[in-house]
Design a protein around this motif. Sequence first.
Motif, short mmCIF file in Angstrom:
data_model
loop_
_atom_site.label_atom_id
_atom_site.label_comp_id
_atom_site.label_asym_id
_atom_site.label_seq_id
_atom_site.Cartn_x
_atom_site.Cartn_y
_atom_site.Cartn_z
N PRO A 1 14.22 -0.83 10.36
CA PRO A 1 15.22 -1.07 9.32
C PRO A 1 16.08 0.17 9.04
O PRO A 1 15.61 1.30 9.13
N ASN A 2 17.33 -0.08 8.68
CA ASN A 2 18.24 0.98 8.27
C ASN A 2 17.76 1.51 6.92
O ASN A 2 17.58 0.74 5.97
N LEU A 3 17.55 2.81 6.84
CA LEU A 3 17.03 3.42 5.61
C LEU A 3 18.11 4.11 4.79
O LEU A 3 17.81 4.78 3.81
N SER A 4 19.37 3.94 5.19
CA SER A 4 20.47 4.62 4.51
C SER A 4 20.67 4.13 3.07
O SER A 4 21.30 4.83 2.27
N ALA A 5 20.14 2.97 2.72
CA ALA A 5 20.22 2.46 1.36
C ALA A 5 18.86 1.97 0.87
O ALA A 5 18.77 1.14 -0.03
N VAL A 6 17.79 2.49 1.46
CA VAL A 6 16.44 2.02 1.10
C VAL A 6 16.13 2.24 -0.38
O VAL A 6 15.37 1.49 -0.97
N GLY A 7 16.76 3.24 -0.99
CA GLY A 7 16.55 3.50 -2.41
C GLY A 7 17.03 2.39 -3.32
O GLY A 7 16.65 2.34 -4.49
N THR A 8 17.84 1.48 -2.79
CA THR A 8 18.27 0.32 -3.59
C THR A 8 17.22 -0.78 -3.55
O THR A 8 17.29 -1.72 -4.36
N ARG A 9 16.26 -0.68 -2.62
CA ARG A 9 15.25 -1.73 -2.44
C ARG A 9 13.83 -1.29 -2.80
O ARG A 9 12.98 -2.12 -3.11
N ARG A 10 13.57 0.01 -2.68
CA ARG A 10 12.21 0.52 -2.89
C ARG A 10 12.25 1.79 -3.73
O ARG A 10 13.17 2.58 -3.62
N ASP A 11 11.18 1.99 -4.52
CA ASP A 11 11.05 3.24 -5.27
C ASP A 11 10.19 4.22 -4.48
O ASP A 11 9.69 3.90 -3.40
N VAL A 12 10.00 5.41 -5.02
CA VAL A 12 9.27 6.48 -4.32
C VAL A 12 7.87 6.02 -3.92
O VAL A 12 7.45 6.22 -2.78
N GLU A 13 7.14 5.41 -4.84
CA GLU A 13 5.76 5.00 -4.55
C GLU A 13 5.71 3.92 -3.47
O GLU A 13 4.84 3.94 -2.60
N SER A 14 6.65 3.00 -3.51
CA SER A 14 6.70 1.95 -2.51
C SER A 14 7.00 2.53 -1.13
O SER A 14 6.40 2.13 -0.12
N ILE A 15 7.93 3.48 -1.08
CA ILE A 15 8.27 4.13 0.19
C ILE A 15 7.08 4.91 0.72
O ILE A 15 6.73 4.82 1.90
N ARG A 16 6.42 5.66 -0.15
CA ARG A 16 5.23 6.43 0.26
C ARG A 16 4.17 5.50 0.82
O ARG A 16 3.60 5.75 1.88
N GLY A 17 3.92 4.39 0.13
CA GLY A 17 2.93 3.43 0.59
C GLY A 17 3.29 2.82 1.93
O GLY A 17 2.42 2.62 2.79
N LYS A 18 4.55 2.53 2.14
CA LYS A 18 5.00 1.94 3.41
C LYS A 18 4.84 2.93 4.57
O LYS A 18 4.48 2.55 5.68
#
Length: 90
Positions: free
Chosen positions: A31-48
């Motif tokens: 997935p393109n991560l250039s706008a991932v901050g609009t879909r996930r928060d820090v904890e969700s990203i860390r978990g992924k």
Amino acid sequence: PALATTPEEVIEKFACRMCHSVAGSGGEVGPNLSAVGTRRDVESIRGKILDPMSSVVDGFPAGVMPQDFGDRMTGKELDMLARFLAEQKG
């Protein structure tokens, strides 16, 4: 390998752009991560990052992302990367 000291160094060290577009450049395997901050928060990203199979994004193959980043990244590197990605709003 030397410890990364910036999010950009983490992205380079772990070759994130081989599969992902980050901040507008990179691959298309993941997935393109250039706008991932609009879909996930820090904890969700860390978990992924730590458990890539925790959810699979439609249209992308499961099991491609390395499962061992939790062993390979330091806590500081993981935190820098997760925070940087959470700031990516497109």
